[in-house]
Design an enzyme around this catalytic site. Structure first.
Site, PDB file in Angstrom:
ATOM      1  N   CYS A 159       0.797  -1.229   0.000  1.00 44.21           N
ATOM      2  CA  CYS A 159       0.000   0.000   0.000  1.00 44.21           C
ATOM      3  C   CYS A 159       0.830   1.280   0.000  1.00 44.21           C
ATOM      4  O   CYS A 159       0.270   2.366  -0.151  1.00 44.21           O
ATOM      5  CB  CYS A 159      -0.939  -0.005   1.205  1.00 44.21           C
ATOM      6  N   HIS A 290      -3.456   8.145   5.068  1.00 36.49           N
ATOM      7  CA  HIS A 290      -3.574   6.760   4.600  1.00 36.49           C
ATOM      8  C   HIS A 290      -5.001   6.275   4.832  1.00 36.49           C
ATOM      9  O   HIS A 290      -5.613   5.674   3.947  1.00 36.49           O
ATOM     10  CB  HIS A 290      -2.566   5.880   5.316  1.00 36.49           C
ATOM     11  N   HIS A 341      -9.488   1.644  -1.610  1.00 39.96           N
ATOM     12  CA  HIS A 341      -8.053   1.503  -1.406  1.00 39.96           C
ATOM     13  C   HIS A 341      -7.458   0.901  -2.671  1.00 39.96           C
ATOM     14  O   HIS A 341      -7.620  -0.284  -2.943  1.00 39.96           O
ATOM     15  CB  HIS A 341      -7.783   0.602  -0.201  1.00 39.96           C
TER      16      HIS A 341
END
Length: 637
Positions: A159, A290, A341
């Site tokens: 990520c 995030h 995401h």
């Protein structure tokens, strides 16, 4: 001045193509949300089938792999703009750094299934080239004649991949290693990945609600983003969208999937980015978070933001507030609540959204709803507001405890990069296998826990344990680590996917899923030896071990770390061996084993240590995996 200036970009997200992919609403507008019930994930049997898919039509010819198409779409847009603003760019020295979490996973799923069903050699040979992590990277570059670019790196950093890719690009420009950088990331939705995140209880049952009470996780998305960067003093009149003025990276070294709940790891990355830019925390008006909307991540991130930016913010300061005006904390933008995401694309897409906010001088709204969690406080806006923004801090976190941060500014920061330092090889170690008893004694990790790790992670730990025995474990503490892959976690992935196919997506093993990330090997070693510097994995081909050496040396040279571990490991399992044969590489040596190197800035006994060439060539046609590092060592005596 040497900011990295964004002079072109291309993007794809569930919100659309180009600027639509990261559009900031006009003042007074709420945040658009593209997350919806996903029919494919529901058919697979997932209980939380919510996701954000990019448009079916991407403006490029579609191929057999969706991830490749997404990356091609973003590249196509960025290169079209480059042709207009920087004619002749192909004649310059180009660097390419693109990141991903799952790479060619969609094709890998088909390859694993066909192999299990006994498909003939022809059918398997058709799928095999696209089943690697690096296939979309190379196929997309080949579509634009860039596949032979000497300075290119494929970051397999989950990520945080594209945030790290942009940071590495900044370092290349700082050192003058190239004139132009293409940086970013990509990922496509797959049942393989969605099932794993659901098994870890990280996905939402409806919509993401970052920083709110009752938040229950994220929805996955897909997308790609590529930005073109040049140094401020070499932009040749090209208009600038935003500037990358600072970069920092760190590792929690606490847990392979759960964040350090204190937020100290992410805070260190953010502090390094601010220090790199020479930018005071009081001038950061926007944080691109995030924000996975999981209970622990948001609380951790809130603590990190508070530690970084809670310093007094004087009225009448450089963000344009009039004297005597009250100064609010920075606005937090949780973009994942809008586009899902997007994993390897997340950092780049979120950076573009932050850049759009700086350009428009509008603070973006948050899509989440509900009461703010007092354990995860954040300034979230219901609707977009005009604000005199001059800088944004982008924060990213990933499996393995990897953290990365960027400082984006709307005007020149005035930063002066640190001069490049020479880098020296201090020590190296090689193992050809792993013994649980010896490894437990060397690392202090319980034997039963080591037995639960996959073969690749055990090999990596064994090599780093041998390195620690040579130099002392205290010498490794605080270093960073870069893992270089040939075929990464291919055999681990096949085991995980076989169980998914046999049991159904709802019943995959949460224990095994983290090991399918190529970054897991770096994370496990970081935890065992407290490697709290930058960490990630790389692999643009079968010589990925040399990519790791080059990337780690770059970070030492640029003072992102004083010491870096370089690690390459191959478990050489049956699936990887079969794939090598199917892609015509059967004759190339491929063995089980691992190599670990320690690089450092301090020359110590310069007569005894060897200096590392920061521009060493990476040969993907030579030795495979860790054997490439062995060849490099042999060539240098």
């Amino acid at each position: 001045m040497s900011d990295a200036c964004v002079i072109a970009s291309g993007a794809v997200s569930a919100l659309g193509l180009g600027p639509l992919a990261h559009r900031v609403p006009d003042a007074g507008e709420p945040a658009p949300v593209a997350i919806a019930h996903d029919a494919e994930l529901a058919r697979a049997g997932l209980q939380r089938p919510f996701a954000a898919r990019a448009p079916a039509e991407l403006g490029v010819a579609s191929g057999p792999d969706r991830a490749t198409d997404l990356l091609k779409a973003a590249l196509s847009q960025a290169l079209a703009t480059l042709e207009a603003v920087r004619p002749g760019w192909r004649g310059e020295r180009i660097g390419i750094a693109l990141g991903t979490s799952s790479g060619g996973m969609l094709t890998a799923e088909r390859f694993f299934a066909a192999r299990a069903e006994g498909a003939d050699a022809g059918a398997l040979a058709a799928l095999a080239p696209g089943a690697t992590y690096f296939a979309p990277f190379n196929d997309a570059l080949a579509a634009f004649g860039l596949e032979r670019t000497p300075l290119r790196t494929h970051l397999l950093a989950a990520c945080a991949a594209s945030t790290l890719a942009i940071g590495l690009g900044l370092r290349w420009l700082d050192r003058g290693a190239c004139d132009l950088v293409l940086a970013g990331g990509y990922d496509a939705l797959s049942v393989f990945v969605a099932a794993g995140f659901e098994a870890l209880r990280a996905t939402t049952a409806s919509r993401s609600r970052p920083f709110r009470i009752g938040r229950d996780g994220m929805a996955l998305g897909e997308g790609a983003a590529v930005i073109a960067l040049v140094r401020e003093d070499r932009r040749r009149g090209a208009p600038v969208t935003a500037r990358v003025a600072g970069f920092g990276a760190s590792t929690d070294a606490v847990h392979i999937t759960a964040p350090d709940r204190t937020g100290s790891g992410l805070m260190r990355a953010g502090a390094a980015a601010l220090a790199d830019a020479g930018w005071p925390a009081s001038r950061v008006g926007l944080v691109s978070a995030h924000a996975t909307a999981t209970p622990y991540n948001d609380a951790m991130e809130s603590r990190a933001i508070a530690a970084l930016l809670a310093a007094p913010r004087p009225a009448g300061g450089p963000d344009g507030l009039p004297g005597g005006a009250s100064v609010s904390p920075p606005v937090v933008h949780p973009f994942k609540a809008q586009i899902g995401h997007t994993l390897g694309a997340a950092g780049a897409l979120e950076s573009l959204a932050a850049a759009a906010a700086l350009s428009a001088r509008i603070a973006p709204p948050a899509a989440s709803e509900g009461e703010l969690d007092p354990d995860a406080p954040a300034l979230l806006l219901e609707r977009a507001e005009p604000r005199p923004l001059s800088a944004a801090l982008k924060l990213s976190a990933a499996f393995g405890g990897a953290n990365a941060a960027l400082l984006l500014t709307s005007s020149p920061s005035g930063r002066s990069p640190r001069p490049a330092r020479p880098v020296y090889l201090r020590a190296h170690a090689r193992v050809t296998g792993s013994d649980l008893g010896h490894l437990a004694e060397a690392t202090g990790i319980a034997r039963d826990r080591l037995a639960r790790l996959d073969a690749l992670c055990r090999l990596g730990l064994s090599a780093v344990a041998a390195l620690a025995a040579a130099v002392g474990a205290d010498c490794l503490r605080g270093a960073g680590i870069v893992a270089g892959h040939a075929l990464a976690t291919l055999d681990t992935n096949e085991v995980y996917d076989a169980r998914r196919r046999a049991r159904g997506a709802r019943f995959v093993e949460p224990r095994l899923f983290p090991a399918t990330s190529p970054n897991a090997i770096a994370g496990e070693c970081a935890i065992a030896y407290q490697l709290t510097g930058p960490s990630f994995a790389v692999g643009a081909g079968l010589g990925g071990a040399l990519e790791a050496l080059r990337a780690a040396a770059e970070l030492v040279a640029s003072s992102d770390a004083d010491r870096m571990v370089v690690l390459a490991a191959d478990d050489a399992g049956p699936v990887a061996r079969e794939l090598l044969g199917l892609i015509g590489a059967r004759s190339r040596a491929f063995t089980c084993g691992a190599v670990a190197l320690l690089l450092q800035a301090d020359p110590g006994d310069a007569a005894r240590l060897r200096e590392v060439d920061l521009d060493l060539p990476v040969d993907h046609e030579g030795p495979v995996g860790h054997l490439a590092l062995l060849r490099w060592l042999e060539d240098r005596g």
